[in-house]
Write a protein that holds these residues in place. Structure first.
Motif, PDB file in Angstrom:
ATOM      1  N   TYR A 212       0.774  -1.096   0.148  1.00 27.13           N
ATOM      2  CA  TYR A 212      -0.142  -0.031   0.223  1.00 27.13           C
ATOM      3  C   TYR A 212       0.971   1.196  -0.034  1.00 27.13           C
ATOM      4  O   TYR A 212       0.571   2.201  -0.407  1.00 27.13           O
ATOM      5  N   GLY A 213       2.057   1.075   0.712  1.00 25.64           N
ATOM      6  CA  GLY A 213       2.795   2.143   1.050  1.00 25.64           C
ATOM      7  C   GLY A 213       3.778   2.713  -0.313  1.00 25.64           C
ATOM      8  O   GLY A 213       3.819   3.930  -0.580  1.00 25.64           O
ATOM      9  N   PHE A 216       0.684   1.859  -6.049  1.00 21.16           N
ATOM     10  CA  PHE A 216      -0.768   2.020  -6.177  1.00 21.16           C
ATOM     11  C   PHE A 216      -1.242   0.759  -6.631  1.00 21.16           C
ATOM     12  O   PHE A 216      -2.417   0.464  -6.883  1.00 21.16           O
ATOM     13  N   MET A 456      -5.853   5.852   9.252  1.00 18.13           N
ATOM     14  CA  MET A 456      -6.778   5.768   8.148  1.00 18.13           C
ATOM     15  C   MET A 456      -8.041   6.745   8.328  1.00 18.13           C
ATOM     16  O   MET A 456      -8.498   7.505   7.631  1.00 18.13           O
TER      17      MET A 456
ATOM     18  N   THR B  84       3.582   9.014   2.958  1.00 17.84           N
ATOM     19  CA  THR B  84       2.953   9.223   1.323  1.00 17.84           C
ATOM     20  C   THR B  84       2.314   8.131   0.687  1.00 17.84           C
ATOM     21  O   THR B  84       1.345   8.283   0.021  1.00 17.84           O
ATOM     22  N   GLY B  85       2.471   6.832   1.115  1.00 22.01           N
ATOM     23  CA  GLY B  85       2.005   5.757   0.527  1.00 22.01           C
ATOM     24  C   GLY B  85       0.771   5.630   0.973  1.00 22.01           C
ATOM     25  O   GLY B  85      -0.422   5.305   0.434  1.00 22.01           O
ATOM     26  N   GLU B  86       0.412   5.855   2.336  1.00 26.19           N
ATOM     27  CA  GLU B  86      -0.867   5.849   3.257  1.00 26.19           C
ATOM     28  C   GLU B  86      -1.834   6.791   2.434  1.00 26.19           C
ATOM     29  O   GLU B  86      -3.162   6.484   1.972  1.00 26.19           O
ATOM     30  N   ALA B  88      -1.658   8.256  -0.203  1.00 28.40           N
ATOM     31  CA  ALA B  88      -1.900   8.235  -1.701  1.00 28.40           C
ATOM     32  C   ALA B  88      -3.104   6.900  -1.996  1.00 28.40           C
ATOM     33  O   ALA B  88      -4.037   6.958  -2.500  1.00 28.40           O
ATOM     34  N   ALA B  89      -2.857   5.905  -0.952  1.00 31.17           N
ATOM     35  CA  ALA B  89      -3.639   4.754  -1.152  1.00 31.17           C
ATOM     36  C   ALA B  89      -5.208   5.584  -0.619  1.00 31.17           C
ATOM     37  O   ALA B  89      -6.279   5.025  -1.127  1.00 31.17           O
ATOM     38  N   LEU B  90      -5.258   6.350   0.336  1.00 26.35           N
ATOM     39  CA  LEU B  90      -6.473   6.828   1.105  1.00 26.35           C
ATOM     40  C   LEU B  90      -7.056   7.826  -0.171  1.00 26.35           C
ATOM     41  O   LEU B  90      -8.129   7.651  -0.352  1.00 26.35           O
ATOM     42  N   THR B  92      -6.662   7.429  -3.495  1.00 25.23           N
ATOM     43  CA  THR B  92      -7.243   6.668  -4.571  1.00 25.23           C
ATOM     44  C   THR B  92      -8.512   5.933  -3.877  1.00 25.23           C
ATOM     45  O   THR B  92      -9.580   5.922  -4.840  1.00 25.23           O
ATOM     46  N   GLU B  93      -8.691   5.620  -2.710  1.00 28.61           N
ATOM     47  CA  GLU B  93      -9.946   5.018  -2.250  1.00 28.61           C
ATOM     48  C   GLU B  93     -11.058   6.201  -2.286  1.00 28.61           C
ATOM     49  O   GLU B  93     -11.988   5.915  -2.478  1.00 28.61           O
ATOM     50  N   ALA B 110       4.178   9.344  -6.570  1.00 28.47           N
ATOM     51  CA  ALA B 110       2.865   9.314  -5.872  1.00 28.47           C
ATOM     52  C   ALA B 110       2.203  10.616  -6.472  1.00 28.47           C
ATOM     53  O   ALA B 110       0.827  10.338  -6.991  1.00 28.47           O
ATOM     54  N   ALA B 113       1.404   9.209 -10.014  1.00 22.66           N
ATOM     55  CA  ALA B 113      -0.028   8.338 -10.099  1.00 22.66           C
ATOM     56  C   ALA B 113      -1.230   9.081  -9.888  1.00 22.66           C
ATOM     57  O   ALA B 113      -2.474   8.763 -10.433  1.00 22.66           O
ATOM     58  N   ALA B 187       9.569   4.412  -1.657  1.00 22.51           N
ATOM     59  CA  ALA B 187       9.721   5.111  -2.900  1.00 22.51           C
ATOM     60  C   ALA B 187      10.664   5.554  -3.413  1.00 22.51           C
ATOM     61  O   ALA B 187      11.227   5.555  -4.527  1.00 22.51           O
ATOM     62  N   LEU B 343       6.813   3.148 -12.569  1.00 24.42           N
ATOM     63  CA  LEU B 343       6.936   2.121 -10.967  1.00 24.42           C
ATOM     64  C   LEU B 343       6.793   0.635 -11.380  1.00 24.42           C
ATOM     65  O   LEU B 343       7.357  -0.261 -10.521  1.00 24.42           O
TER      66      LEU B 343
END
Lengths: 511, 356
Positions: A212-213, A216, A456, B84-86, B88-90, B92-93, B110, B113, B187, B343
């Motif tokens: 996740y980190g 994508f 989150m 940054t990953g968290e 970015a995932a958030l 996207t969701e 990121a 993306a 990253a 990536l």
């Protein structure tokens, strides 16, 4: 036994319990949907990655070995606590529950502050065993207290060996509680992220976070999460098969602990103290030393610390209340009725045990935005998330208490003309109340330490102590982390100590 | 009694939460409905003196800057922190339902993306023109904020400065077996691998990854953990970003740093990557959000990053932190930051040799 096997559960009860089960299923539905989107090819591609079999192997090895170690140490500590006459028994009782208050990442961080080069399986195993032992100790100690030592004493007097007495008399009475606790340990370990990540031991949960980190590629993360869930389901199912339906029961409590030799007492005190020393003593000492050694430490903002502490307390207590409310109908159904539907609802409600927090977090982001956007990034959603994640831990405790309510009492109430709901409220619920409070305390202490879902789902701009602490461990500011670590420990210790086995009647978590 | 207290606490949370919903509804009322071609312009006039910032960089760092911004402009910033990953995932969701107006990212990947998901708005010229090409997006969907160099941190107790490799190519030599640490999931590390693929070709990159995997490297989750391994003598070399060293040195004192840094000008292992900011499509005409990004690339904002993080400023007229090699020396003319977006291929390569 108090199970009315013949009667069908009333529809309202099924409906309410069904809602709880549906809520519990949300994160799993999310995982299945995301995994499904990856397609068969996508799933196959993940399986072909050379690292994946290793991740599965590591996860299983760590989960199983910590579970076995906690089972052994948990029983040893419980026996030491209940079968040896100790000085200051309340202090030692509190000590057995204390490691519950320690998040694995805090313990790991403290160990690393002293021994920066340790990493891999063994440190992770040690820290996780030390912090999860109470999951076994508490229910086993409660069982031992309930059954008393009389039977074992009798067996000794008849000339049986210690081992024979343990296997023939003691073990059958604690087996159910011990297995249930061990199951929780296994599920906790395979979903744990912080501790293993700091010790750089690669497992499924760390890989899920990494996926996740760093990208994508949510399919990869989802497929890994599905593997973790599958592993958990297999273990959940096996435990159900092993768990005996016919408990070895003794109705009368046999109080009184036989006098113990000094050597035995020393040994018992050592056994009880080992876990807290490894889980709390060493890490806290190490962090404080780092704080004193640091040349410059970012100043601690007291207002901020207080704010985070208040938030932590509020959301975790509210989460505990929600978890218990969701758990009560499911526990009632499971304790009082048999049948496919009851089994299904209880089974589905246990699923969140197997999901890592980040998956629960993302699943709830997905659902709340599509169904009730008003609660998104609102404390309500976080509280609901805690409720869903930790409901299974409450179900076990409450169900066990309800099973112990004699059917005769309920029958008497019924013949006196009370309606079923009134019977439940006046008899079953009343007798199960201490267990509900115990379950709530357990959930509260676990919710205080929760990290990934909190990150989150929390309202923007809101922090918990766990988040503040984790942020500082990430940038390796050992000194600056200390006030947050101590604050979290102090707050979490309150419910943890309240969970400690106190009197022979005290309810303890029997998940 | 105890139960009642618990109940009351629960109720008060629900009540408090209800209030905050009402507040956040007023701030998110500025969403643009026409998202297909919405572009922020200098005359974006919608302003409610409030911005929601999603920060992929941590609070210790961004918090004071945001306070400074609020003090100067009167615009309140609500910040959501995460990695940054968290974040970015958030994002996207959340998709179009995101409450975020601005995304501050730890790396260019990121941001790219986000653009490819159609979630970022085009930034006004006034912002994009401040940062020289090569350090910002090619299509104006995000702007570079600071630069960070990839470096090798080495154990100065064991290695002399001239014994440290000057190119990552040397790291596959068996002499480094078990002595190198890096965070394969990070990253910045993955950007370096992408640069290797772009600069030296797929075959060479494949051979390098295979070679490094055979050299039994020590994997960490974070750059900081890799540096800590060198600092404690558990590893001799770590592949990290330059500023981690300075941040660690700030807590324990520079003279106490066992790890030292080697820069690798011209090498794929020494590329300069950037942090950057993007404006969310849903905030395309939010003047406050635009003002915040403007502030990040203003002289005051850039100076803050120099002082607080030892990163390279990207705007003309702001000097780099002392002791760092000039940015021009490190920049690789053959590498375009937009080349670093592939990536997926990098992750496949790393996965094939079991690094992730």
């Amino acid at each position: 036994m108090s199970v009315r096997a013949a009667s069908r559960p009333p529809a309202p009860l099924v409906a309410v319990a069904g809602v709880a089960a549906l809520l519990a299923a949300i994160p799993l539905i999310y995982v299945v949907a995301r995994t499904g989107a990856a397609g068969l090819d996508g799933i196959a591609a993940v399986w072909e990655r050379p690292r994946v079999p290793m991740l599965v192997r590591n996860t299983t090895t760590l989960g199983a070995s910590v579970a076995v170690a906690s089972l052994v140490s948990g029983i040893a500590v419980a026996v030491a606590l209940t079968r040896v006459r100790l000085p200051a028994p309340r202090v030692f009782a509190a000590l057995t529950a204390l490691p519950l208050a320690v998040p694995s990442y805090l313990a790991a961080f403290g160990w690393l502050a002293t021994f920066p080069t340790i990493h891999g399986f063994w440190p992770a195993w040690l820290v996780l065993t030390a912090t999860t032992t109470p999951y076994v100790t508490l229910p086993v100690a409660a069982s031992l207290r309930q059954h008393g030592a009389a039977h074992a004493e009798l067996a000794y007097s008849l000339g049986h060996s210690r081992w024979r007495v343990f296997t023939a008399v003691t073990w059958p009475s604690i087996r159910s509680a011990a297995f249930a606790g061990t199951l929780l340990v296994f599920l906790y370990v395979i979903a744990d992220f912080g501790g293993v990540s700091l010790f750089r031991y690669p497992v499924l949960s760390t890989a899920i976070h990494q996926a996740y980190g760093a990208s994508f590629d949510r399919y990869y993360a989802a497929v890994l999460a599905a593997m973790l869930v599958l592993l958990a389901l297999v273990v959940l199912w096996s435990e159900r098969r092993v768990r005996s339906r016919h408990h070895f029961t003794v109705t009368r409590t046999a109080p009184g602990t036989p006098a113990s030799s000094p050597a035995k007492r020393l040994l018992a005190m050592g056994a009880i103290s080992l876990g807290p020393v490894l889980a709390i003593g060493v890490p806290v000492f190490a962090l404080v030393v780092r704080l004193l050694q640091a040349q410059s430490v970012r100043e601690t903002d007291l207002g901020r610390l207080t704010e985070s502490a208040v938030t932590t307390l509020t959301v975790s207590v509210a989460g505990a209340v929600v978890a218990v409310m969701l758990a009560i109908p499911v526990a009632t159904l499971a304790a009082k009725y048999r049948g496919r539907l009851a089994t299904l609802i209880e089974g589905v409600s246990s699923l969140p045990l197997a999901l890592p927090g980040i998956v629960v977090g993302l699943g709830l982001v997905y659902f709340s935005l599509r169904t009730v956007p008003a609660i998104y990034q609102n404390a309500v959603l976080l509280v609901v998330a805690y409720g869903i994640m930790f409901m299974p831990k409450a179900i076990g405790t409450i169900r066990a208490a309800m099973e112990r309510v004699p059917a005769e009492l309920e029958n008497v109430a019924t013949t006196l003309g009370y309606r079923p709901l009134a019977v439940w409220w006046k008899v079953t619920a009343r007798l199960a109340r201490p267990a509900a409070i115990t379950a709530g305390l357990l959930v509260a202490v676990i919710a205080m330490k929760e990290l990934p879902a909190t990150i989150m789902l929390r309202p923007t701009g809101t922090n918990t102590l766990a988040i503040d602490l984790w942020t500082r461990t990430e940038i390796a500011e050992y000194g600056a982390a200390v006030p947050y670590a101590l604050a979290l420990l102090v707050i979490a210790m309150v419910p943890a100590i309240a969970l400690a086995p106190r009197t022979p009647r005290a309810a303890a978590p029997t998940p | 009694m105890r139960r009642m207290i618990v109940g009351i606490a629960g109720l008060s949370v629900l009540a408090a939460a209800g209030c905050s919903t009402a507040e956040s509804e007023t701030t998110s009322g500025t969403e643009s409905t026409d998202s297909a071609t919405a572009a922020a312009t200098a005359d974006a006039t919608v302003s409610d003196n409030a911005v929601v910032l999603y920060s992929g960089r941590d609070e210790e760092l961004v918090g004071p800057l945001v306070e400074q911004f609020t003090a100067e402009t009167g615009i309140e910033v609500e910040v959501r922190y995460g990695s940054t990953g968290e974040i970015a995932a958030l994002l996207t969701e959340e998709g179009d339902a995101t409450p975020a107006d601005v995304f501050l990212s730890q790396d260019a990947g990121a941001l790219g993306a986000l653009t490819s998901q159609g979630m970022s708005a085009t930034l006004p010229d006034a912002i994009t023109s401040t940062v020289p090409a090569g350090f910002t997006s090619t299509d104006d969907t995000w702007v570079g904020v600071t630069g960070r160099a990839r470096v090798i941190a080495y154990d100065s107790d064991v290695l002399d400065a001239d014994a440290v490799p000057t190119s990552v190519d040397e790291l596959t030599d068996p002499m480094w077996d078990g002595k190198i640490a890096f965070p394969p999931g990070n990253a910045s590390f993955q950007s370096f691998i992408t640069a290797l693929r772009v600069l030296e070709g797929e075959e060479a990159a494949d051979a390098w990854v295979e070679g490094i995997a055979a050299n039994n490297p020590q994997f960490t989750e974070k750059n900081s953990a890799a540096l800590e391994l060198v600092n404690t003598g558990a590893a001799e070399l770590a592949l990290i970003n330059h500023y981690y060293w300075y941040r660690a040195a700030a807590e324990v004192g520079e003279e106490n740093m066992r790890a030292q840094l080697a820069f690798l000008p011209g090498d794929a292992g020494g590329i300069v990557n950037v942090t950057g900011a993007a404006l969310l499509q849903t905030a395309a005409d939010d003047a406050d959000a635009v003002a915040l990004i403007e502030y990040l690339v203003s002289e005051a904002g850039q100076q803050y990053f120099v002082d607080a993080t030892y990163e390279y400023p990207l705007v003309e007229g702001v000097d780099a932190p002392e002791g760092l090699p000039a940015l021009d020396e490190l920049v690789n003319p053959n590498l375009d930051l937009s080349d670093l977006e592939s990536l997926d291929a990098t992750q496949e390569l790393l996965a094939a040799y079991g690094l992730i």
